[in-house]
Enzyme design. Structure first.
Site, PDB file in Angstrom:
ATOM      1  N   LYS A  15      43.981  26.724 148.099  1.00 26.78           N
ATOM      2  CA  LYS A  15      43.626  25.483 147.385  1.00 26.78           C
ATOM      3  C   LYS A  15      44.591  25.274 146.233  1.00 26.78           C
ATOM      4  CE  LYS A  15      42.027  27.417 143.442  1.00 26.78           C
ATOM      5  NZ  LYS A  15      42.692  27.293 142.156  1.00 26.78           N
ATOM      6  N   ASP A 146      35.756  30.415 143.338  1.00 26.88           N
ATOM      7  CA  ASP A 146      36.470  29.545 144.279  1.00 26.88           C
ATOM      8  C   ASP A 146      36.048  29.749 145.733  1.00 26.88           C
ATOM      9  OD1 ASP A 146      37.956  28.537 142.172  1.00 26.88           O
ATOM     10  OD2 ASP A 146      39.603  29.952 142.459  1.00 26.88           O
TER      11      ASP A 146
HETATM   12  O1  C5P Z   1      34.892  33.828 139.530  1.00 32.75           O
HETATM   13  P1  C5P Z   1      36.155  34.612 139.571  1.00 32.75           P
HETATM   14  O2  C5P Z   1      35.916  36.072 139.857  1.00 32.75           O
HETATM   15  O3  C5P Z   1      37.184  34.047 140.468  1.00 32.75           O
HETATM   16  O4  C5P Z   1      36.744  34.521 138.102  1.00 32.75           O
HETATM   17  C1  C5P Z   1      37.745  35.393 137.648  1.00 32.75           C
HETATM   18  C2  C5P Z   1      37.835  35.292 136.138  1.00 32.75           C
HETATM   19  O5  C5P Z   1      38.335  34.011 135.756  1.00 32.75           O
HETATM   20  C3  C5P Z   1      36.510  35.413 135.407  1.00 32.75           C
HETATM   21  O6  C5P Z   1      36.189  36.763 135.162  1.00 32.75           O
HETATM   22  C4  C5P Z   1      36.772  34.646 134.122  1.00 32.75           C
HETATM   23  O7  C5P Z   1      37.510  35.433 133.208  1.00 32.75           O
HETATM   24  C5  C5P Z   1      37.704  33.539 134.578  1.00 32.75           C
HETATM   25  N1  C5P Z   1      36.981  32.290 134.885  1.00 32.75           N
HETATM   26  C6  C5P Z   1      36.453  31.542 133.835  1.00 32.75           C
HETATM   27  N2  C5P Z   1      35.785  30.395 134.097  1.00 32.75           N
HETATM   28  C7  C5P Z   1      35.647  29.946 135.362  1.00 32.75           C
HETATM   29  C8  C5P Z   1      36.186  30.673 136.457  1.00 32.75           C
HETATM   30  C9  C5P Z   1      36.847  31.852 136.178  1.00 32.75           C
HETATM   31  O8  C5P Z   1      36.575  31.927 132.662  1.00 32.75           O
HETATM   32  N3  C5P Z   1      35.011  28.801 135.581  1.00 32.75           N
END
Ligand code: C5P
Length: 314
Positions: A15, A146
């Site tokens: 994406k 995601d």
């Molecule tokens: O959800 P995911 O594991 O992909 O997110 C990785 C990191 O990205 C999270 O631990 C956070 O630090 C950051 N993040 C965030 N806000 C979001 C998505 C991700 O701060 N909406």
């Protein structure tokens, strides 16, 4: 619920974010977002067959994708996805998975999330769980912000931490993209932290996607969409990797309709008019010496889906 005993192949898309507005940090460490996700034709394939344990191996046919950075233990997102699905359904079958990786690792294109989505679809098929796509998306949200989008595909508005999705009405035959892959990786949490640091002391508004962006998507006109591409994480990615500025500049100089750092970077996405413009820009980017690897892609494309055995789509 029984194991089908076959072999399946699932293809999952990368994406880019056409628009990414980031709110202030939340108490749980995440940030509220308002984003437009757009699935593009750069795919990881995941092959799965029944086995005693849940395992994964990773290979790549693409130059510029460093698979040695992908863990193959229980922290691998595909392994976590298969384990979560098995736990959720109260079954303990194993699965042997093999990922063919084309989506750059830690490149801001949700490659890990694509693999998690592919694993959910593959195991759901092998184990005949009977879960709906919505239920798979709920499970996916537990694995990463995601993952649900990789199970929806197309173009969609994302809110919350990115996991709440509404399909966007998008017209036209699709958009042409040139993706500039980087030799470097960026850590998503570090990019968010840098974004917070750069905005410290400033009043950060609630994140929103502009009406102009929604109108451009409805028109399907790349000339309208190009100037509206926007990413609140872009300054942070450039601050951590200043050479991205030069990549963006070369794209502008060689006629891209618009450019944007993809997600937390460092991949840069350039919107171009057609295939020919994509080819020209790819050549210009590599000739400039600032980019080693470019990929031409189109979007939107469908979500993670079974490609073997073939299923008849209605
Ligand atoms: O959800 P995911 O594991 O992909 O997110 C990785 C990191 O990205 C999270 O631990 C956070 O630090 C950051 N993040 C965030 N806000 C979001 C998505 C991700 O701060 N909406």
């Amino acid at each position: 619920m029984s194991s089908q005993g076959g072999r399946v192949v699932v293809r999952a898309p990368a994406k880019i974010n056409l628009s990414l507005a980031v709110g202030p940090p939340r108490p749980d460490g995440y940030h509220d977002l308002a984003t437009v996700f757009h699935a593009v034709s750069l795919f990881d394939d995941l092959e799965a067959e029944p086995d005693d344990d849940i395992t994964v191996e990773v290979a790549t046919p693409s130059a510029g994708v460093r698979v040695h950075q992908v863990p193959v233990d229980s922290s691998n997102l595909a392994v976590r996805a298969a384990t979560l699905l098995a736990d959720h359904c109260g079954v303990y079958p194993g699965v042997r998975m093999r990922i063919t990786k084309r989506i750059p690792v830690a490149g801001g294109m949700a490659g890990g999330s694509a693999d998690a989505a592919a694993a959910l679809v593959a195991c759901d098929t092998l184990w005949r769980t009977g879960l709906s796509r919505d239920e798979l998306r709920d499970l996916g949200a537990q694995l990463g912000s995601d993952v649900p989008f990789a199970l929806l595909g197309g173009t969609a508005l994302g809110t919350g931490r990115g996991e709440q999705l509404t399909p966007a009405l998008a017209r036209g035959s699709g958009y042409h993209w040139v993706l500039a892959l980087s030799d470097h990786t960026l850590s998503t949490p570090e990019v968010y932290a840098e974004c917070d640091r750069l905005r410290e002391g400033r009043n950060v508004p609630d994140p929103a996607v502009s009406d102009a962006m929604m109108q451009a998507l409805r028109s399907g006109d790349p000339e309208k969409l190009g100037p509206l591409l926007h990413n609140d994480l872009q300054n942070a990615a450039v601050s951590l990797l200043p050479e991205l500025d030069r990549v963006l500049e070369v794209g502008r100089d060689f006629g891209a309709l618009g450019s944007v750092v993809s997600g937390s970077g460092p991949t840069v996405a350039f919107l171009v008019r057609d295939n020919e413009a994509a080819l020209d820009l790819s050549v210009a980017l590599t000739a400039s010496g600032v980019v080693d690897t470019t990929v031409r892609a189109s979007g939107p494309v469908p979500a993670a889906r079974l490609v073997e055995p073939m299923v008849l789509e209605h």
